[in-house]
Scaffold this active site. Structure first.
Site: not given
Ligand code: GLP
Length: 266
Positions: A67, A139
């Site tokens: 993304d 979430n």
């Molecule tokens: C973002 C990304 C996800 C990721 C999530 C969790 O929103 N788009 O791909 O898995 O955050 O991130 P973190 O690993 O910092 O908790």
């Protein structure tokens, strides 16, 4: 789902790196799906270290990121392109032209829609994704597929949820523009990968992890779609696994799997 529970976040990163290196060493034209967020940083550090000690080369590897934020430049400090360049691409021998992050800087809907379609086509042209690395949002989102995303969704424009905007606020300076839209692979795109590996660490992820593995398959928890994938591995540290009802069973399964691998099942 294969659920692997390890004692630390470091062990999770080492396990994930082993899987990535295995794909690179066994496929002729390996195609990796990559993720951003704080969780995979330790994986990328491990891959960079292995590259520096000449254990792995990424020369033939093609990558597709999940993304990208809409409305900020590629060169923005918080763009996912910048994240990937800093944490991985600039430190390994992957060909820059083989690295793909959705192109989402345009503010024109038609351009973004075309970009999403082209992204799907590029994945197809590369032969599909061999291993998709994933994190999980608080979430239950994967990529930026927020709750109620269709399991059939493809790469598209997605409105971020309030909780995701709040969770990612820490990365933006006070008063700085923070995107509320993203271009993300869809859940259908992710499910098309030949294998998926979701990493989750820390207590904050325990609820989402429980919903993904032991909850109903529901668009309210996008990661629960992985229950439908025949080659999904979920690798967790003890904290992220702490709310799982069948924790001991998953550990028992792994023991049996190892015995099977060594050829001594009973
Ligand atoms: C973002 C990304 C996800 C990721 C999530 C969790 O929103 N788009 O791909 O898995 O955050 O991130 P973190 O690993 O910092 O908790």
């Amino acid at each position: 789902m294969q659920v692997i529970i390890l004692s630390s976040a470091h062990d999770v990163a080492v396990y994930a790196a082993d899987r990535v290196v295995d794909v690179i060493n066994t496929k002729k034209n390996p195609v990796l799906g990559l993720a951003t967020g704080s969780t995979p940083i330790a994986l990328y550090e491990e891959l960079v270290a292995r590259h520096h000690s000449r254990q792995v080369s990424f020369r033939q590897t093609v990558s597709f990121n999940l993304d990208e934020y809409i409305g900020i430049a590629d060169s923005h400090e918080q763009s996912y392109r910048t994240f990937m360049n800093q944490h991985l691409f600039n430190a390994i021998d992957i060909m820059p032209t083989n690295t793909h992050v959705p192109l989402a800087q345009s503010k024109e809907v038609a351009v973004l829609k075309k970009s999403a379609q082209d992204y799907e086509a590029s994945i197809q042209q590369a032969g599909g994704i061999d291993l998709q690395i994933l994190g999980i949002g608080l979430n239950g989102h994967i990529g930026f597929n927020e709750p109620t995303s269709s399991f059939a969704s493809r790469t598209r424009i997605k409105t971020l949820s309030e909780s995701t905007v709040a969770a990612n606020k820490r990365f933006f300076k006070a008063g700085e523009y923070q995107p509320e839209l993203a271009l993300t692979m869809g859940i259908g795109t992710i499910l098309d990968s030949r294998a998926v590996l979701l990493m989750a660490t820390g207590k904050a992820k325990a609820e989402a992890v429980k919903a993904m593995i032991e909850g109903p398959i529901s668009a309210m928890c996008p990661a629960s779609a992985l229950q439908l994938h025949e080659a999904a591995t979920i690798v967790l540290d003890e904290e992220a696994a702490s709310l799982l009802a069948l924790k001991e069973y998953y550990q028992w399964c792994e023991l049996k799997r190892q015995q099977l691998h060594e050829g001594s099942l009973i």
